[in-house]
Design a protein around this motif. Structure first.
Motif, short mmCIF file in Angstrom:
data_model
loop_
_atom_site.label_atom_id
_atom_site.label_comp_id
_atom_site.label_asym_id
_atom_site.label_seq_id
_atom_site.Cartn_x
_atom_site.Cartn_y
_atom_site.Cartn_z
N ARG A 110 -32.94 -14.31 -3.62
CA ARG A 110 -33.22 -13.25 -2.66
C ARG A 110 -32.67 -11.91 -3.13
N LEU A 111 -31.47 -11.94 -3.74
CA LEU A 111 -30.90 -10.70 -4.28
C LEU A 111 -31.79 -10.14 -5.38
N ARG A 112 -32.31 -11.02 -6.22
CA ARG A 112 -33.21 -10.57 -7.30
C ARG A 112 -34.47 -9.94 -6.71
N TYR A 113 -35.02 -10.55 -5.66
CA TYR A 113 -36.20 -9.99 -5.01
C TYR A 113 -35.92 -8.57 -4.51
N ARG A 114 -34.76 -8.40 -3.86
CA ARG A 114 -34.42 -7.09 -3.29
C ARG A 114 -34.19 -6.05 -4.39
N LEU A 115 -33.56 -6.47 -5.48
CA LEU A 115 -33.34 -5.55 -6.60
C LEU A 115 -34.67 -5.13 -7.23
N THR A 116 -35.58 -6.09 -7.33
CA THR A 116 -36.91 -5.78 -7.87
C THR A 116 -37.63 -4.79 -6.97
N LEU A 117 -37.54 -5.01 -5.66
CA LEU A 117 -38.18 -4.11 -4.70
C LEU A 117 -37.59 -2.70 -4.79
N ALA A 118 -36.26 -2.59 -4.78
CA ALA A 118 -35.60 -1.29 -4.79
C ALA A 118 -35.83 -0.56 -6.11
N SER A 119 -35.70 -1.26 -7.24
CA SER A 119 -35.89 -0.61 -8.53
C SER A 119 -37.34 -0.20 -8.75
N GLY A 120 -38.28 -1.01 -8.24
CA GLY A 120 -39.69 -0.64 -8.32
C GLY A 120 -39.99 0.61 -7.52
N MET A 121 -39.32 0.70 -6.36
CA MET A 121 -39.48 1.89 -5.52
C MET A 121 -39.01 3.15 -6.27
N LEU A 122 -37.85 3.06 -6.90
CA LEU A 122 -37.33 4.21 -7.66
C LEU A 122 -38.22 4.54 -8.85
N GLU A 123 -38.76 3.52 -9.49
CA GLU A 123 -39.62 3.75 -10.65
C GLU A 123 -40.89 4.50 -10.25
N CYS A 124 -41.50 4.07 -9.14
CA CYS A 124 -42.71 4.75 -8.66
C CYS A 124 -42.39 6.16 -8.15
N LEU A 125 -41.23 6.31 -7.51
CA LEU A 125 -40.86 7.58 -6.88
C LEU A 125 -40.49 8.64 -7.91
N CYS A 126 -39.90 8.23 -9.00
CA CYS A 126 -39.37 9.21 -9.97
C CYS A 126 -40.21 9.38 -11.23
N PHE A 127 -41.19 8.49 -11.46
CA PHE A 127 -41.87 8.55 -12.75
C PHE A 127 -43.39 8.36 -12.68
N ALA A 128 -43.87 7.43 -11.87
CA ALA A 128 -45.24 6.93 -12.04
C ALA A 128 -46.33 7.99 -11.83
N GLY A 129 -46.22 8.83 -10.81
CA GLY A 129 -47.30 9.76 -10.49
C GLY A 129 -46.96 11.22 -10.71
N VAL A 130 -46.07 11.51 -11.64
CA VAL A 130 -45.62 12.90 -11.83
C VAL A 130 -46.76 13.84 -12.20
N VAL A 131 -47.82 13.31 -12.81
CA VAL A 131 -48.91 14.17 -13.28
C VAL A 131 -49.59 14.90 -12.13
N PHE A 132 -49.47 14.37 -10.91
CA PHE A 132 -50.14 15.01 -9.78
C PHE A 132 -49.31 16.14 -9.18
N GLY A 133 -48.17 16.43 -9.79
CA GLY A 133 -47.43 17.65 -9.46
C GLY A 133 -47.79 18.76 -10.44
N TYR A 134 -48.98 18.65 -11.00
CA TYR A 134 -49.44 19.55 -12.06
C TYR A 134 -49.39 21.01 -11.65
#
Length: 511
Positions: free
Chosen positions: A9-33
């Motif tokens: 369960r801890l691994r699931y939560r870490l995956t969820l939280a780290s995925g959230m940060l990855e999408c929030l800080c990196f994935a769609g930056v190009v649309f701030g063009y």
């Protein structure tokens, strides 16, 4: 066993939280063009395309940089096109090769793009074309591999998918941060070197907190992943996925484009209905075709707005750089709210979870019925956004920015959630890729629209905006079609229930 379960369960939560940060800080930056363009103009990228403007006396009155704006628009057009079009390859790669291979490719592209920007200059402005394209494609690959994290939390699956897509939209604010840092003296190149260095974090997450293959749905008990899981566990997961795919039931449009409700499932018919729908039948279904139209029209509207935002603000602000900077910052700040708006769409789609199903109703049919409201609200938001964007009044654009980020967060999260609901999970990557690729081809219309505005319309986009607003009315076909389909299924269940009840009464009367 309890300790292993807690660790999982801890691994699931870490995956969820780290995925959230990855999408929030990196994935769609190009649309701030739009924020990045402001910095690039300060750095004199494509400045050789600006020409001096003289009056009839030969006195310099300023510069005409419309060709520079056109070149910046072309950079975004190509990047946004590849961001979507290559998803047909990305989806196949994800379904075929699994999470690790897909993520390694995405990280490589993303790092290459950020390094190209870091090493670019006004002299080598053309490096922006491959750089922004690599960042866009690498970012969408990170999002694609993260959306399966919703499978770890079945009761909140759609909410997590939409949350990640909202974080993807909000990551466009990263370029605003780069713009603010630039105004404080931090160079553009230093900021992109930092983004390149962060790829180490993506690599660590790939090996420690993501599966080698896929996260199955529904989730088997004690499912785990990561470096310490061993080969045996990977084999069990793949076996489970084969069993799952073999037992899935497809309730929508069982005969391709046939709109008639499915026949009662008994005997041999029940066995046939439990076969997974083919990829071809999914692509040729009305569900899929209307969904492609729904996404393509709204995406074209958003891309044209983002790609032409800077010249539009310059025109409405009478080329006042301070006013343009103020509105550019306001637009970028609203993008941060995407991560706050998107979960509401997921909650709308998951609102029936935990409630008893109607007699004879499957879980998939309940999910489909719940998606109607989400599709309708997304369509309505886009219509209101397009209307506001058509008003040539600068203060009105604050409302346009709010509606744009709200609609965009609903659009992409709803797109992924609908595909996961309406079609078999084994085709998710490919169908997601086809939808995004077709919509990418449609989005290429943004460049001729921009050329039309700059040329024949003399820089005034009013008539193009009106035409797109009228076109937006077509997106309401999709939610209406899904609603009528669900009503037909409900009536069919009621008829079956009445027939069964009538047959029972006849049997009792004969006895």
């Amino acid at each position: 066993m309890q300790g292993n379960e807690d660790g999982t369960r801890l691994r699931y939560r870490l995956t969820l939280a780290s995925g959230m940060l990855e999408c929030l800080c990196f994935a769609g930056v190009v649309f701030g063009y739009a924020s990045l363009v402001f910095v690039l103009k300060e750095e004199d990228y494509f400045s050789n395309l600006c020409v001096s403007v003289q009056d009839i006396n030969g006195t310099l009155t300023g510069k005409d940089c419309s060709h520079q704006d056109e070149q910046f628009s072309l950079v975004f057009t190509i990047a946004s096109f590849l961001n979507n079009f290559l998803n047909i390859v990305n989806g196949y790669l994800f379904d075929r090769c699994g999470t690790m291979v897909t993520r390694l490719l995405g990280i490589s592209l993303y790092t290459t793009g950020t390094l190209l920007v870091a090493f670019s200059s006004a002299t080598f402005s053309e490096l922006l074309f491959p750089a922004l394209s690599c960042i866009a494609v690498g970012g969408i690959l990170l999002l694609l591999t993260n959306m399966q994290v919703g499978n770890l939390f079945a009761a909140h699956r759609s909410t997590i998918i939409t949350l990640y897509n909202g974080a993807f939209d909000s990551s466009s604010a990263v370029f605003l941060i780069i713009k603010v840092l630039y105004e404080q003296g931090v160079s553009l190149h230093s900021s992109f070197f930092v983004l390149s260095f962060c790829s180490i974090i993506h690599l660590l997450r790939t090996f420690l907190l993501m599966p080698r293959a896929h996260i199955p749905y529904p989730l088997p008990q004690y499912y785990t992943y990561g470096l310490n899981c061993g080969k045996a566990n990977t084999y069990n997961v793949e076996q489970f996925e084969r069993m799952r795919d073999g037992g899935m039931t497809v309730s929508q449009e069982s005969n391709g484009r046939d709109n008639t409700p499915p026949a009662p499932e008994d005997g041999t018919a029940a066995q046939d209905s439990e076969k997974v729908a083919s990829f071809r039948s999914c692509v040729l279904s009305w569900f899929f075709l209307w969904h492609v139209l729904w996404l393509s029209i709204m995406q074209l509207r958003h891309y044209l707005f983002i790609g032409t935002l800077n010249p539009m603000l310059n025109r409405l602000a009478n080329d006042d750089p301070n006013l343009v900077s103020q509105y550019t910052n306001a637009f970028a700040m609203t993008q941060l709210c995407g991560v706050l708006c998107a979960p509401w769409n997921g909650l709308i789609m998951d609102r029936h979870k935990g409630k008893p199903l109607a007699p004879g109703e499957t879980e998939q049919e309940a999910d489909l019925r719940s998606s109607c409201l989400s599709l309708f609200l997304t369509s309505l938001q886009c219509l209101l956004f397009s209307v506001c964007a058509s008003v040539p009044v600068l203060p009105v654009q604050y409302l346009t920015f709010v509606l744009q980020v709200l609609n965009r967060s609903f659009l992409y999260g709803g797109n992924a959630a609908f595909i996961s609901i309406a079609f078999p999970a084994c085709h998710f990557g490919k169908l997601f890729g086809v939808v995004m690729s077709v919509s990418a081809v449609i989005s290429l219309l943004q460049y001729p629209c921009f050329a039309l505005v700059r040329g024949a319309l003399g820089g005034d986009p009013f008539f193009v905006d009106i035409a797109l607003t009228i076109l937006t009315l077509l997106v309401f076909i999709h939610p209406i079609y899904i609603f009528t389909h669900c009503r037909k299924l409900a009536r069919h269940r009621e008829d079956n229930t009445q027939n069964v009840s009538y047959s029972s009464r006849l049997s009792e009367a004969k006895l």
